[in-house]
Write an enzyme that holds these catalytic residues in place. Structure first.
Site: not given
Ligand code: ADP
Length: 162
Positions: A17, A41, A128
């Protein structure tokens, strides 16, 4: 002024990222990193933490702003009059879903364009979720995430071991 938005979960932010953020910030006058708040989530980090971890991992990038948003991305873009999205492209597997997202966003709002930046080869398979997986087995994640993220996750491990 050319403004672009780089959206994602960033749970947590990785070197992949950061690389996209650095490269995109040199292409646009301003880059907004938009952290998605998804109430359906359960992330490892809440959105405040994710925003803070990104902010603390950006050195000397003064045209980057980190925000959070909830709901449909196109609505967030419309509300703020942003028209350019930045996405990172990793392995071929990213292509299909990113292509779908970009096409849907385009249909929801014809003004929006998505710019894809290809990942650096060394970050091609970094995500991630893989970071969380390595961490869950006590692995060393320092090659994958900025120091501030590594420090925070180590601290979490120490606290959970206590
Ligand atoms: P992840 O798949 O890691 O959970 P996010 O939802 O946070 O990712 O991803 C936000 C954006 O960052 C997406 O456009 C994604 O393709 C991109 N991205 C994630 N990891 C990398 C990487 N290693 N290299 C390039 N782009 C990446």
């Amino acid at each position: 002024m050319k403004v672009a938005v780089y959206p994602g979960s960033f749970d947590p932010v990785t070197f992949g990222h950061i690389d996209i953020i650095k490269r995109a910030s040199s292409m646009f006058d301003k880059l907004i990193v938009a952290v998605l708040v998804n109430r359906k989530k359960t992330p490892m980090f809440n959105y405040e933490e994710r925003v803070e971890l990104i902010e603390n991992s950006l050195e000397g990038l003064d045209n980057v702003e980190v925000v959070h948003f909830e709901g449909l991305l196109v609505d967030y873009l419309k509300k703020n009059n942003y028209k350019i999205l930045v996405k990172g492209l990793r392995a071929i597997s990213d292509f299909e879903s990113e292509f779908q997202m970009a096409s849907v966003n385009r249909q929801l709002d014809d003004d929006i364009d998505t710019v894809f930046i290809m990942t650096k080869v060394e970050y091609m398979y970094l995500s991630s979720s893989i970071v969380k997986e390595v961490y869950s087995f006590d692995g060393d994640i320092s090659k994958f995430v900025p120091e501030k993220v590594n420090d925070k996750m180590k601290k979490m491990r120490r606290e959970s071991d206590e």
